[in-house]
Design a protein around this motif. Structure first.
Motif, PDB file in Angstrom:
ATOM      1  N   GLY A 201     -13.074  55.869 -14.697  1.00 47.18           N
ATOM      2  CA  GLY A 201     -13.089  56.248 -13.286  1.00 47.18           C
ATOM      3  C   GLY A 201     -14.141  55.492 -12.499  1.00 47.18           C
ATOM      4  O   GLY A 201     -13.930  55.161 -11.325  1.00 47.18           O
ATOM      5  N   ASN A 202     -15.253  55.189 -13.129  1.00 44.63           N
ATOM      6  CA  ASN A 202     -16.336  54.478 -12.447  1.00 44.63           C
ATOM      7  C   ASN A 202     -15.975  53.033 -12.094  1.00 44.63           C
ATOM      8  O   ASN A 202     -16.641  52.417 -11.258  1.00 44.63           O
ATOM      9  N   THR A 203     -14.949  52.493 -12.720  1.00 43.22           N
ATOM     10  CA  THR A 203     -14.553  51.113 -12.417  1.00 43.22           C
ATOM     11  C   THR A 203     -13.742  51.007 -11.131  1.00 43.22           C
ATOM     12  O   THR A 203     -13.603  49.921 -10.577  1.00 43.22           O
ATOM     13  N   GLY A 204     -13.181  52.139 -10.673  1.00 42.55           N
ATOM     14  CA  GLY A 204     -12.334  52.110  -9.491  1.00 42.55           C
ATOM     15  C   GLY A 204     -10.951  51.564  -9.752  1.00 42.55           C
ATOM     16  O   GLY A 204     -10.208  51.250  -8.813  1.00 42.55           O
ATOM     17  N   ALA A 205     -10.567  51.453 -11.006  1.00 41.71           N
ATOM     18  CA  ALA A 205      -9.269  50.891 -11.359  1.00 41.71           C
ATOM     19  C   ALA A 205      -8.123  51.830 -10.989  1.00 41.71           C
ATOM     20  O   ALA A 205      -8.290  53.058 -10.932  1.00 41.71           O
ATOM     21  N   ASP A 206      -6.961  51.229 -10.752  1.00 39.47           N
ATOM     22  CA  ASP A 206      -5.750  51.997 -10.480  1.00 39.47           C
ATOM     23  C   ASP A 206      -5.113  52.508 -11.773  1.00 39.47           C
ATOM     24  O   ASP A 206      -4.424  53.526 -11.779  1.00 39.47           O
ATOM     25  N   ARG A 207      -5.345  51.756 -12.861  1.00 37.77           N
ATOM     26  CA  ARG A 207      -4.746  52.106 -14.148  1.00 37.77           C
ATOM     27  C   ARG A 207      -5.770  51.981 -15.265  1.00 37.77           C
ATOM     28  O   ARG A 207      -6.575  51.048 -15.289  1.00 37.77           O
ATOM     29  N   LEU A 208      -5.694  52.925 -16.187  1.00 35.35           N
ATOM     30  CA  LEU A 208      -6.393  52.803 -17.458  1.00 35.35           C
ATOM     31  C   LEU A 208      -5.349  52.329 -18.462  1.00 35.35           C
ATOM     32  O   LEU A 208      -4.388  53.035 -18.749  1.00 35.35           O
ATOM     33  N   VAL A 209      -5.534  51.123 -18.975  1.00 33.50           N
ATOM     34  CA  VAL A 209      -4.551  50.515 -19.860  1.00 33.50           C
ATOM     35  C   VAL A 209      -4.957  50.739 -21.308  1.00 33.50           C
ATOM     36  O   VAL A 209      -6.083  50.414 -21.704  1.00 33.50           O
ATOM     37  N   THR A 210      -4.035  51.268 -22.106  1.00 38.14           N
ATOM     38  CA  THR A 210      -4.277  51.490 -23.527  1.00 38.14           C
ATOM     39  C   THR A 210      -3.516  50.467 -24.360  1.00 38.14           C
ATOM     40  O   THR A 210      -2.526  49.893 -23.917  1.00 38.14           O
ATOM     41  N   ILE A 211      -3.977  50.267 -25.573  1.00 38.37           N
ATOM     42  CA  ILE A 211      -3.282  49.425 -26.546  1.00 38.37           C
ATOM     43  C   ILE A 211      -2.640  50.307 -27.609  1.00 38.37           C
ATOM     44  O   ILE A 211      -1.458  50.160 -27.929  1.00 38.37           O
ATOM     45  N   CYS A 212      -3.402  51.226 -28.145  1.00 38.23           N
ATOM     46  CA  CYS A 212      -2.933  52.130 -29.192  1.00 38.23           C
ATOM     47  C   CYS A 212      -2.189  53.318 -28.582  1.00 38.23           C
ATOM     48  O   CYS A 212      -2.669  53.937 -27.627  1.00 38.23           O
TER      49      CYS A 212
END
Length: 305
Positions: free
Chosen positions: A227-238
């Motif tokens: 959340g602190n990054t200001g990103a629109d998406r949290l991208v997962t690999i696993c």
């Protein structure tokens, strides 16, 4: 136009692989392929098969890349991680030998592993104790090498932050693959969290069963970092990280999305993440109603659900 290439099956479980040609250079394996059916109490099935759009999107991407490959689905073999986790070293070694023997029958040049845990097990354990007659890479590594072969749009554009598979990062077996994929998606801007690479954090799933309070604490720390990054998406690999994070998505200003789904979206392929939807619904009656057609066409009796 959005494309739908494969339908989402209730069950993909077979020893016989789906072969793209007789000249197989690649074999794509998933965590599903490695699950151990003999101890269902501790390992109740494959996580990625609970999230079939990820697996189907991966296959469509491989079709678009155009390499000859075989897809070997099912729950018939294990990379030994499930056994070693509980200290069953002898049984784990036996299962690993069975797996490598089965893979070797296809004479692949490369085996592509979907699951970060399986990739780490091959790289850090099996390769040191037995002969492996093929190269082993992760799906992100394979994809990163072939992104130029895909017709991509900016459908997935936006600011993203990456939660990599912690085992891949801690051991260093695949740090760059996921990042190379995201950086080659049109319009996608990657912003790193405070902890990343070899200094990354776990999603908390390892503590989910035995230490749920610890899992919640670790998960919140990681989601707060995202959340602190200001990103629109949290991208997962696993896929297991996806499962761990998605329950908390409504509490944050970003969505939780797997990298393979973003690549598929950029290609014009869209499949709904039903696992995510059902998890957020948290309503059994709604889920059963929505899945009624699939249930009716499945090979399982009603009581098995």
């Amino acid at each position: 136009m959005t494309k739908h290439v494969r339908s989402c099956p209730i069950r993909i479980q077979a020893k016989t692989p789906i072969s793209k040609s007789k000249n197989r250079s690649f074999i794509l394996l998933t965590k599903a392929f490695f699950q151990n059916r003999l101890i269902p109490k501790h390992f109740p099935g494959c996580n990625v098969y609970f999230q079939p759009e990820k697996l189907l999107n991966a296959l469509d991407i491989m079709d678009a890349i155009g390499d000859d490959y075989s897809f070997l689905p099912g729950l018939d073999y294990c990379c030994s991680d499930s056994h070693l986790f509980f200290g069953a070293v002898k049984e784990g070694g036996k299962k690993a030998e069975e797996l490598i023997t089965a893979l070797s029958e296809f004479n692949p040049k490369t085996v592509i592993l979907w699951c970060p845990t399986c990739h780490c097990r091959f790289k850090t354990t099996l390769s040191l104790s037995m002969k492996i007659p093929f190269k082993v890479i992760s799906f992100p590594q394979y994809l990163a090498e072939n992104m130029h072969k895909l017709q991509l749009t900016d459908a997935a554009a936006g600011t993203v932050t990456l939660h990599e598979g912690c085992k891949s990062a801690y051991t260093g077996v695949d740090i760059n693959g996921p990042r190379d994929v995201l950086k080659r998606l049109p319009g996608v801007n990657l912003v790193e969290m405070a902890h990343y690479g070899r200094n990354t954090m776990c999603c908390g799933s390892g503590a989910m069963t035995w230490f749920p309070d610890s899992c919640k604490h670790i998960r919140k720390q990681r989601l707060d970092e995202a959340g602190n990054t200001g990103a629109d998406r949290l991208v997962t690999i696993c896929h297991y990280c996806s499962q761990t994070f998605v329950t908390e998505e409504p509490a944050y200003d970003f969505s939780v999305d797997n990298f393979v789904n973003l690549v598929a979206l950029s290609m014009g392929i869209h499949r709904q993440d039903k696992f995510k939807q059902y998890t957020l619904w948290a309503d059994r009656d709604m889920i059963v109603k929505d899945a009624q057609a699939r249930i009716a066409s499945s090979p399982f009796a009603k009581k098995e659900f």
